[in-house]
Design an enzyme around this catalytic site. Structure first.
Site, PDB file in Angstrom:
ATOM      1  N   SER A  20    -115.833 -21.418  24.854  1.00 52.73           N
ATOM      2  CA  SER A  20    -114.573 -22.121  24.669  1.00 52.73           C
ATOM      3  C   SER A  20    -113.730 -21.549  26.325  1.00 52.73           C
ATOM      4  CB  SER A  20    -114.165 -20.886  23.919  1.00 52.73           C
ATOM      5  OG  SER A  20    -113.271 -21.805  23.665  1.00 52.73           O
ATOM      6  N   SER A  22    -110.892 -21.566  25.227  1.00 54.34           N
ATOM      7  CA  SER A  22    -108.793 -21.483  24.544  1.00 54.34           C
ATOM      8  C   SER A  22    -108.689 -19.994  25.096  1.00 54.34           C
ATOM      9  CB  SER A  22    -109.030 -21.357  22.953  1.00 54.34           C
ATOM     10  OG  SER A  22    -109.756 -22.601  23.083  1.00 54.34           O
ATOM     11  N   THR A  67    -112.975 -23.412  15.626  1.00 52.99           N
ATOM     12  CA  THR A  67    -113.388 -24.241  16.250  1.00 52.99           C
ATOM     13  C   THR A  67    -114.846 -25.090  15.864  1.00 52.99           C
ATOM     14  OG1 THR A  67    -113.829 -25.578  18.522  1.00 52.99           O
ATOM     15  CG2 THR A  67    -114.541 -23.224  18.387  1.00 52.99           C
ATOM     16  N   LYS A  71    -114.124 -26.430  10.986  1.00 49.50           N
ATOM     17  CA  LYS A  71    -112.585 -26.959  10.752  1.00 49.50           C
ATOM     18  C   LYS A  71    -113.219 -26.799   9.557  1.00 49.50           C
ATOM     19  CE  LYS A  71    -112.001 -28.164  15.649  1.00 49.50           C
ATOM     20  NZ  LYS A  71    -111.338 -29.150  16.392  1.00 49.50           N
ATOM     21  N   ASN A  92    -107.214 -26.507  12.934  1.00 52.81           N
ATOM     22  CA  ASN A  92    -108.181 -25.773  13.703  1.00 52.81           C
ATOM     23  C   ASN A  92    -107.085 -25.422  14.334  1.00 52.81           C
ATOM     24  OD1 ASN A  92    -105.921 -27.237  15.271  1.00 52.81           O
ATOM     25  ND2 ASN A  92    -106.824 -27.782  16.953  1.00 52.81           N
ATOM     26  N   ASP A 108    -104.915 -31.218  17.051  1.00 52.17           N
ATOM     27  CA  ASP A 108    -105.966 -31.796  17.966  1.00 52.17           C
ATOM     28  C   ASP A 108    -104.839 -33.568  18.524  1.00 52.17           C
ATOM     29  OD1 ASP A 108    -108.056 -30.111  18.438  1.00 52.17           O
ATOM     30  OD2 ASP A 108    -109.366 -30.636  16.732  1.00 52.17           O
ATOM     31  N   GLY A 134    -116.486 -43.370  18.620  1.00 53.36           N
ATOM     32  CA  GLY A 134    -116.268 -42.585  17.469  1.00 53.36           C
ATOM     33  C   GLY A 134    -116.008 -42.465  16.240  1.00 53.36           C
ATOM     34  N   ALA A 135    -117.023 -41.558  14.903  1.00 57.48           N
ATOM     35  CA  ALA A 135    -115.807 -41.146  14.438  1.00 57.48           C
ATOM     36  C   ALA A 135    -116.231 -40.029  13.560  1.00 57.48           C
ATOM     37  CB  ALA A 135    -116.920 -42.631  13.384  1.00 57.48           C
ATOM     38  N   GLY A 137    -115.028 -35.526  13.587  1.00 52.08           N
ATOM     39  CA  GLY A 137    -113.361 -34.434  13.583  1.00 52.08           C
ATOM     40  C   GLY A 137    -112.689 -35.310  14.837  1.00 52.08           C
ATOM     41  N   GLY A 252    -109.951 -35.612  29.771  1.00 56.15           N
ATOM     42  CA  GLY A 252    -109.446 -35.149  28.873  1.00 56.15           C
ATOM     43  C   GLY A 252    -108.901 -33.139  28.301  1.00 56.15           C
TER      44      GLY A 252
HETATM   45  P1  ATR Z   1    -116.335 -33.698  16.876  1.00 59.11           P
HETATM   46  O1  ATR Z   1    -116.349 -33.456  15.461  1.00 59.11           O
HETATM   47  O2  ATR Z   1    -116.344 -33.088  18.330  1.00 59.11           O
HETATM   48  O3  ATR Z   1    -115.873 -35.508  16.965  1.00 59.11           O
HETATM   49  P2  ATR Z   1    -119.202 -34.758  16.083  1.00 59.11           P
HETATM   50  O4  ATR Z   1    -119.105 -35.476  13.855  1.00 59.11           O
HETATM   51  O5  ATR Z   1    -120.661 -34.625  16.712  1.00 59.11           O
HETATM   52  O6  ATR Z   1    -118.325 -34.295  16.750  1.00 59.11           O
HETATM   53  O7  ATR Z   1    -118.982 -36.378  16.678  1.00 59.11           O
HETATM   54  C1  ATR Z   1    -119.707 -36.834  17.467  1.00 59.11           C
HETATM   55  C2  ATR Z   1    -119.525 -38.768  18.079  1.00 59.11           C
HETATM   56  O8  ATR Z   1    -120.347 -38.496  19.275  1.00 59.11           O
HETATM   57  C3  ATR Z   1    -120.366 -38.903  16.418  1.00 59.11           C
HETATM   58  O9  ATR Z   1    -119.216 -40.549  16.744  1.00 59.11           O
HETATM   59  C4  ATR Z   1    -120.981 -39.195  17.574  1.00 59.11           C
HETATM   60  O10 ATR Z   1    -121.736 -40.905  16.426  1.00 59.11           O
HETATM   61  P3  ATR Z   1    -123.148 -40.649  14.824  1.00 59.11           P
HETATM   62  O11 ATR Z   1    -121.574 -40.847  14.041  1.00 59.11           O
HETATM   63  O12 ATR Z   1    -123.011 -41.726  15.392  1.00 59.11           O
HETATM   64  O13 ATR Z   1    -123.597 -39.513  15.084  1.00 59.11           O
HETATM   65  C5  ATR Z   1    -121.482 -39.984  18.751  1.00 59.11           C
HETATM   66  N1  ATR Z   1    -122.661 -39.940  18.967  1.00 59.11           N
HETATM   67  C6  ATR Z   1    -123.653 -39.146  19.674  1.00 59.11           C
HETATM   68  N2  ATR Z   1    -124.603 -38.987  20.121  1.00 59.11           N
HETATM   69  C7  ATR Z   1    -124.213 -40.540  20.679  1.00 59.11           C
HETATM   70  C8  ATR Z   1    -125.119 -41.345  21.319  1.00 59.11           C
HETATM   71  N3  ATR Z   1    -126.302 -41.300  21.457  1.00 59.11           N
HETATM   72  N4  ATR Z   1    -124.530 -42.608  20.465  1.00 59.11           N
HETATM   73  C9  ATR Z   1    -124.506 -42.768  20.091  1.00 59.11           C
HETATM   74  N5  ATR Z   1    -122.162 -41.356  19.699  1.00 59.11           N
HETATM   75  C10 ATR Z   1    -123.076 -40.906  19.472  1.00 59.11           C
END
Ligand code: ATR
Length: 288
Positions: A20, A22, A67, A71, A92, A108, A134-135, A137, A252
């Site tokens: 971290s 932070s 973190t 969370k 967070n 965030d 991405g989907a 947190g 970032g």
């Molecule tokens: P955070 O809370 O930091 O967003 P997370 O919940 O682990 O972390 O999410 C990681 C993101 O990276 C997800 O959207 C994940 O996709 P999946 O939902 O399919 O797991 C994406 N991710 C990680 N590795 C990946 C890969 N090799 N290809 C495509 N997406 C990936």
């Protein structure tokens, strides 16, 4: 300033926590503002998180950052979670009041908006659709922030499509004149960039030790801003490709720096600034 018996104490709780940034960030602000305070890393195992959050208040902590992976736990255990944290599904930042009662929020999305607004001065989030890769947190917090900032449409694109669908159905608010949310298949990510004004990578792809993000930017308008929330490395392949075709880019690290400001102000009573000195201080040693 030396730490006295009156020092205000806050910290960041996670597992693991050694990576971290932070503590470096908050202790830099404490030092430049000459505040009698301390910000500590707290390595707390998942099974201990519920007790540890409650105990921090009883130990006299002013508050906590929370973190990965705590969370969601924090959302469930705080005495009061605000509407934003509840909507995102994660806390967070926790502030303990005089009686030790805990109030949880999520900063965030604030960090995300402030970072882009600072680096691309006054960026207008209403000017076109946003594509969020991405989907997880982080994506949830960013989608809510984009909705609040007036993005007209948000396309959520994730490898595991059901997570994109879940995010959209959880966050869409029928009857509200807010952004249209659409889940897009991961295989369609290149085409999803057509007409977009903003592209954000919230996946871990491109991070040190992970595969790079594989995406073709040909369909993305040249005026569109490209933001990667990955900050190690600071210049990801995505940002480099965007820069070379003339798109404005935002790295970032600023999201991390800005998300920390509301907590710092609540715990230590002063408004901290995000400037280049802070950026360089926090980044030192992270880019090898
Ligand atoms: P955070 O809370 O930091 O967003 P997370 O919940 O682990 O972390 O999410 C990681 C993101 O990276 C997800 O959207 C994940 O996709 P999946 O939902 O399919 O797991 C994406 N991710 C990680 N590795 C990946 C890969 N090799 N290809 C495509 N997406 C990936």
């Amino acid at each position: 300033m030396p730490i006295t018996g009156n020092a205000r104490v806050a910290g960041v709780m996670g597992w693991p926590i050694s990576h971290s940034l932070s503590p470096k960030l908050h202790n830099h602000w404490l030092s430049v503002m000459d505040i009698d305070g301390l910000y500590v890393p707290l390595a707390v195992r998942p099974d201990d998180a519920v007790d540890a959050i409650a105990m921090a208040g009883r130990l006299g902590f002013r508050g906590l950052n929370v973190t990965v992976p705590h969370k969601q736990t924090a959302l469930a255990v705080v005495d009061n979670a605000d509407e934003l944290a509840t909507r995102i599904g994660a806390v967070n930042t926790i502030v303990f009041d005089e009686e030790g009662a805990s109030v949880g929020t999520n900063t965030d999305g604030y960090g995300f908006i402030e970072n882009i607004s600072q680096r691309q001065s006054g960026w207008d989030f209403t000017k076109g659709p946003a594509v969020v890769l991405g989907a997880g947190g982080a994506a949830r917090a960013i989608v809510v922030a984009l909705m609040e900032a007036g993005a007209p449409e948000i396309r959520v694109c994730n490898r595991t499509h059901v997570r994109a669908n879940d995010l959209v159905s959880d966050l869409a608010r029928p009857g509200h004149a807010e952004a249209v949310l659409n889940a897009v298949l991961w295989e369609e990510r290149d085409d999803a960039l057509a007409g977009a004004a903003l592209l954000v990578n919230t996946t871990s792809l491109g991070m040190v030790g992970k595969e790079p993000l594989d995406i073709r930017l040909d369909a993305l308008p040249e005026f569109a801003c490209v933001n990667d929330i990955v900050y190690a490395p600071l210049e990801t392949r995505l940002l480099r490709a965007a820069y070379h075709r003339g798109n404005p880019t935002v790295d970032g690290i600023g999201m991390l720096l800005h998300q920390a400001r509301p907590g710092f102000e609540a715990w230590f009573g002063q408004v901290p600034e995000v400037d280049n000195v802070l950026r360089l201080h926090v980044l030192a040693g992270t880019q090898e």
